[in-house]
Write an enzyme that holds these catalytic residues in place. Sequence first.
Site, PDB file in Angstrom:
ATOM      1  N   MET A  92      33.426  34.814  44.090  1.00 18.46           N
ATOM      2  CA  MET A  92      34.813  34.627  44.513  1.00 18.46           C
ATOM      3  C   MET A  92      35.197  35.359  45.668  1.00 18.46           C
ATOM      4  SD  MET A  92      38.380  35.474  42.684  1.00 18.46           S
ATOM      5  CE  MET A  92      38.587  37.172  43.288  1.00 18.46           C
TER       6      MET A  92
ATOM      7  N   ASP B 257      33.568  33.729  48.745  1.00 22.21           N
ATOM      8  CA  ASP B 257      33.728  32.497  48.929  1.00 22.21           C
ATOM      9  C   ASP B 257      34.619  32.345  50.234  1.00 22.21           C
ATOM     10  OD1 ASP B 257      34.090  29.777  47.067  1.00 22.21           O
ATOM     11  OD2 ASP B 257      35.291  30.018  48.741  1.00 22.21           O
TER      12      ASP B 257
ATOM     13  N   LEU C 286      38.068  33.143  50.606  1.00 24.26           N
ATOM     14  CA  LEU C 286      38.818  34.326  50.581  1.00 24.26           C
ATOM     15  C   LEU C 286      38.114  35.024  51.996  1.00 24.26           C
ATOM     16  CD1 LEU C 286      38.705  35.783  47.110  1.00 24.26           C
ATOM     17  CD2 LEU C 286      40.571  34.464  48.503  1.00 24.26           C
TER      18      LEU C 286
ATOM     19  N   ASP D   5      56.055  27.714  35.123  1.00 30.97           N
ATOM     20  CA  ASP D   5      56.113  28.599  36.365  1.00 30.97           C
ATOM     21  C   ASP D   5      56.856  29.912  35.584  1.00 30.97           C
ATOM     22  OD1 ASP D   5      56.786  30.383  38.241  1.00 30.97           O
ATOM     23  OD2 ASP D   5      58.064  28.926  39.482  1.00 30.97           O
ATOM     24  N   MET D   6      56.197  31.029  35.535  1.00 30.98           N
ATOM     25  CA  MET D   6      56.531  32.101  35.006  1.00 30.98           C
ATOM     26  C   MET D   6      58.047  32.652  35.308  1.00 30.98           C
ATOM     27  SD  MET D   6      53.671  34.818  35.717  1.00 30.98           S
ATOM     28  CE  MET D   6      53.362  35.530  37.520  1.00 30.98           C
TER      29      MET D   6
ATOM     30  N   HIS E 155      50.233  43.555  39.189  1.00 26.91           N
ATOM     31  CA  HIS E 155      49.712  43.818  40.351  1.00 26.91           C
ATOM     32  C   HIS E 155      50.002  42.692  41.426  1.00 26.91           C
ATOM     33  CE1 HIS E 155      45.296  42.564  40.014  1.00 26.91           C
ATOM     34  NE2 HIS E 155      45.880  41.673  39.851  1.00 26.91           N
TER      35      HIS E 155
HETATM   36  C1  LIG Z   1      44.805  37.848  38.485  1.00 24.64           C
HETATM   37  S1  LIG Z   1      44.977  36.414  37.528  1.00 24.64           S
HETATM   38  C2  LIG Z   1      44.895  36.965  36.037  1.00 24.64           C
HETATM   39  C3  LIG Z   1      44.530  35.866  34.978  1.00 24.64           C
HETATM   40  C4  LIG Z   1      44.213  36.387  33.583  1.00 24.64           C
HETATM   41  N1  LIG Z   1      45.509  37.092  32.988  1.00 24.64           N
HETATM   42  C5  LIG Z   1      43.166  37.198  33.550  1.00 24.64           C
HETATM   43  O1  LIG Z   1      43.242  38.623  33.673  1.00 24.64           O
HETATM   44  O2  LIG Z   1      42.093  36.671  33.261  1.00 24.64           O
HETATM   45  C6  LIG Z   1      46.722  35.728  37.935  1.00 24.64           C
HETATM   46  C7  LIG Z   1      47.262  34.426  37.117  1.00 24.64           C
HETATM   47  O3  LIG Z   1      48.430  34.471  37.287  1.00 24.64           O
HETATM   48  C8  LIG Z   1      48.921  33.053  37.248  1.00 24.64           C
HETATM   49  N2  LIG Z   1      50.221  32.607  37.721  1.00 24.64           N
HETATM   50  C9  LIG Z   1      50.303  32.954  39.043  1.00 24.64           C
HETATM   51  N3  LIG Z   1      51.622  32.608  39.481  1.00 24.64           N
HETATM   52  C10 LIG Z   1      52.186  32.053  38.409  1.00 24.64           C
HETATM   53  C11 LIG Z   1      53.342  31.373  37.997  1.00 24.64           C
HETATM   54  N4  LIG Z   1      54.210  31.449  38.676  1.00 24.64           N
HETATM   55  N5  LIG Z   1      53.629  31.134  36.746  1.00 24.64           N
HETATM   56  C12 LIG Z   1      52.542  31.299  35.728  1.00 24.64           C
HETATM   57  N6  LIG Z   1      51.224  31.726  35.902  1.00 24.64           N
HETATM   58  C13 LIG Z   1      51.152  32.172  37.389  1.00 24.64           C
HETATM   59  C14 LIG Z   1      47.666  32.583  38.131  1.00 24.64           C
HETATM   60  O4  LIG Z   1      47.524  30.891  37.899  1.00 24.64           O
HETATM   61  C15 LIG Z   1      46.473  33.451  37.544  1.00 24.64           C
HETATM   62  O5  LIG Z   1      45.735  32.443  36.391  1.00 24.64           O
END
Ligand SMILES: C[S@@+](CC[C@H](N)C(=O)[O-])C[C@H]1O[C@@H](n2cnc3c(N)ncnc32)[C@H](O)[C@@H]1O
Length: 219
Positions: free
Chosen positions: A7, A10, A13, A128-129, A146
């Site tokens: 990743m 890639d 990035l 969307d969180m 983070h």
């Molecule tokens: C750094 S990854 C961590 C994934 C997982 N928690 C792990 O540690 O394996 C951040 C995650 O946040 C999700 N994400 C980012 N913005 C988001 C949003 N607005 N709503 C829901 N999920 C979101 C991304 O799609 C991604 O899967």
Amino acid sequence: MAPMLLMVQDKVLMDCWYHLKDVMVDGGLPFNKAHGTSLFEYQGKDAHFNSVFNKNMKDHTTIIIKKLLEFYRGFDGVNTIVDVGGGVSTMIHAITSTYPCIRGITFDLPHVISEVLPSPHVQHIGGDMFKKVPPGDTILMKWILHDWNDEHCMILPVTSEAKLAEQVVLNVDMIMLTHSHSGKERYLNEFEQLAMGAGFKCVKTTYIYAGSWAIEFTK
Ligand SMILES: C[S@@+](CC[C@H](N)C(=O)[O-])C[C@H]1O[C@@H](n2cnc3c(N)ncnc32)[C@H](O)[C@@H]1O
């Protein structure tokens, strides 16, 4: 480790690094300069990179969840756990396999949820969180806070929930600087300030493995 190296090396990035000087001079974010959109939105437009990213998260989480289940006792008595930004459901799958009484929900952006394999015991919900997250008595977030600055973290609807756990990794600031929208790694006292500001009363930490901690915020 291999998926993580694939990743970070890639082209998607690697291209960001060529914009580091520009953002030092003009401001902005290297990822957005290189691709015209944020990392998480870009994943929805590039199926290859979406898979590379999700695989990296899956493999890291597979290592951490094994240790989390060994050392962390906070899942006893939980009814419904929602993994917000839960990727391809690795965490929830492992938790509900160990604790079959827990109802598990993985919540993430729709293009990430589209990569999750169906499981009879887990609900997978796209959304969307920052707008709404499914209700649960425990909210789990690994490697989410983070990615965002304090202002973004404070508006997450999960602050109305009873419990919040977050894992901390301290050594990837430079990566967050290039790829993430205003993300930052935090020290414990910064997590405590964030939690108190969002109305949590108690912060408890458990060391898990390889520099990773579970931090539990309770009301
Ligand atoms: C750094 S990854 C961590 C994934 C997982 N928690 C792990 O540690 O394996 C951040 C995650 O946040 C999700 N994400 C980012 N913005 C988001 C949003 N607005 N709503 C829901 N999920 C979101 C991304 O799609 C991604 O899967």
